[in-house]
Design a protein around this motif. Structure first.
Motif, short mmCIF file in Angstrom:
data_model
loop_
_atom_site.label_atom_id
_atom_site.label_comp_id
_atom_site.label_asym_id
_atom_site.label_seq_id
_atom_site.Cartn_x
_atom_site.Cartn_y
_atom_site.Cartn_z
N ASP A 1 0.73 -1.34 0.05
CA ASP A 1 -0.03 -0.02 -0.12
C ASP A 1 0.76 1.36 0.06
OD1 ASP A 1 1.02 -0.23 2.52
OD2 ASP A 1 -0.80 0.01 3.61
N GLY A 2 2.13 1.06 -0.03
CA GLY A 2 3.25 2.34 -0.20
C GLY A 2 3.55 2.64 1.26
N THR A 3 3.25 2.00 2.31
CA THR A 3 3.59 2.45 3.62
C THR A 3 5.17 1.88 3.95
OG1 THR A 3 1.35 2.48 4.49
CG2 THR A 3 3.25 2.02 6.06
N PRO A 4 5.89 2.76 4.43
CA PRO A 4 7.24 2.50 4.79
C PRO A 4 7.27 1.73 6.16
CG PRO A 4 7.11 4.82 4.24
CD PRO A 4 5.89 4.36 4.25
N ASN A 5 7.77 0.53 5.85
CA ASN A 5 7.73 -0.17 7.41
C ASN A 5 9.34 -0.36 7.70
OD1 ASN A 5 4.99 -1.85 7.41
ND2 ASN A 5 5.37 -1.62 5.22
N ARG A 6 9.60 0.03 9.08
CA ARG A 6 11.05 0.21 9.61
C ARG A 6 11.40 -1.17 9.99
NH1 ARG A 6 10.88 2.83 14.40
NH2 ARG A 6 10.47 4.89 13.49
N ILE A 7 12.30 -1.97 9.41
CA ILE A 7 12.82 -3.03 9.92
C ILE A 7 13.47 -2.98 11.01
CG2 ILE A 7 14.01 -5.37 9.17
CD1 ILE A 7 13.43 -4.57 6.21
N GLY A 8 14.65 -2.09 11.16
CA GLY A 8 15.45 -1.81 12.29
C GLY A 8 16.45 -0.88 11.93
N PHE A 9 17.42 -0.83 12.91
CA PHE A 9 18.63 -0.07 12.69
C PHE A 9 19.99 -0.68 12.92
CE2 PHE A 9 15.29 2.21 14.91
CZ PHE A 9 15.20 3.40 14.06
N THR A 10 20.82 -0.20 12.30
CA THR A 10 22.22 -0.78 12.44
C THR A 10 23.32 0.31 12.52
OG1 THR A 10 22.82 -0.59 9.91
CG2 THR A 10 21.63 -2.60 10.52
#
Length: 321
Positions: free
Chosen positions: A170-179
């Motif tokens: 749907d075009g939503t950015p989904n944050r997986i995580g940080f490095t």
């Protein structure tokens, strides 16, 4: 919870001191895609079981990859924002301020962030500086060399935090995580003229070895070191997290993803959030073989990469069809 990915294929999940190779799923991208499609958290789709592993040992042996890659490298975007950390403007201002001007454009941009980079919830804050580094082919695994092109005038580290995002259907950015990230740049080229900033950023960047899943801590303490022949020639602390920034993470995310082409379903984005610590600012001139080491307890194993200069390919010509 932390996730890592093996170069040979396989996903590692670590909770505290316990790490295991999860069964069935071979990439963190596939794991994230599953969570996005199910509308749930990544933790909810991680299978039980799996053999125990030693993440630190695997990292030191060069067996870990960038924690998340796109199966099509051209659909992985490496981007970032600068002048986002308190104190980050001092080195940049010294690089760009002319004797005849009172305030450089860098300092003006930094001040905009200080005054408007942390808006109230639901509001849009000040727009940050933004840059593009390249596609997924320029994402370098922990332990692999950072290649500086032969025409470069400098190859210097930038210890940063990077966020990984998968765009949903749907075009939503989904944050997986940080490095951890080394946003490798050419500061000498940038110093010649601020308009060369875009050129100076077109370099590889390294990420990992571990991906922190969940919210970014508000205060992060780390160290940035350079080793030459086994001897430490640069060693300084760096801080990150919103307590040390002039922008919120949400504001930086908004100003990246507000552009419709950056919300294309299935694409992977890696966004580097900036730093205030550079060895260049301390007068260090890097050399081939120097090892950059970036560490922070919140991110587990340190990120290490050696500098390697490529041969200059000379004049690039085009062919008329």
């Amino acid at each position: 919870m932390h996730l890592s990915e093996l170069k040979a294929g396989g996903v590692i999940v670590r909770d505290g001191d316990d790490a295991r190779l999860i069964p069935a799923i071979k990439t963190v991208y596939a794991l994230a895609e599953l969570a996005v499609n199910k509308g749930c958290k990544i933790a909810d789709v991680i299978p039980d079981g799996g053999e125990p592993v030693d993440v630190a040992a695997l990292a030191s042996e060069g067996k870990l990859d960038v924690p998340v890659r796109h199966p099509e490298p051209a659909r992985m975007y490496l981007c970032g924002t600068g002048l986002t950390h308190l104190g980050s403007a001092s080195t940049r201002n010294a690089m760009h301020a002319a004797a005849t001007e009172d305030v450089s454009d860098s300092m003006k941009m930094f001040q905009m962030g200080v005054e408007g980079g942390k808006p109230a919830d639901g509001a849009v804050g000040a727009q940050p500086e933004w840059f593009y580094k390249g596609p997924g082919t320029e994402a370098v695994a922990p332990g692999d060399p950072l290649l500086s092109p032969g025409f470069a005038l400098d190859g210097g580290e930038e210890p940063e935090i990077a966020g990984f995002y998968l765009i949903g259907a749907d075009g939503t950015p989904n944050r997986i995580g940080f490095t951890l990230s080394n946003e490798f740049s050419d500061h000498v080229t940038e110093r010649i003229n601020y308009l060369f900033l875009a050129h100076s950023k077109l370099r590889p960047a390294s990420f990992g070895p571990e991906l922190l899943v969940g919210e970014l801590p508000r205060h992060i303490e780390g160290r940035s070191r350079i080793l030459r022949g086994g001897e430490v020639i640069f060693d300084q602390p760096f801080v990150s997290g919103e307590d040390n920034m002039s922008h919120t993470i949400a504001n930086l995310e908004h100003h990246h993803f507000k552009y419709a082409p950056f919300r294309r379903a299935g694409d992977l984005h890696v966004h580097m959030f900036g730093t205030a610590t550079l060895s260049f600012g301390a007068g260090v001139k890097t050399e081939d073989g120097d090892v950059f080491e970036i560490s922070a307890p919140a991110f587990g194993a340190p990120l290490r990469n050696a500098l390697q200069t490529q041969a200059d390919s000379g004049l690039v010509t085009t062919r008329t069809l």
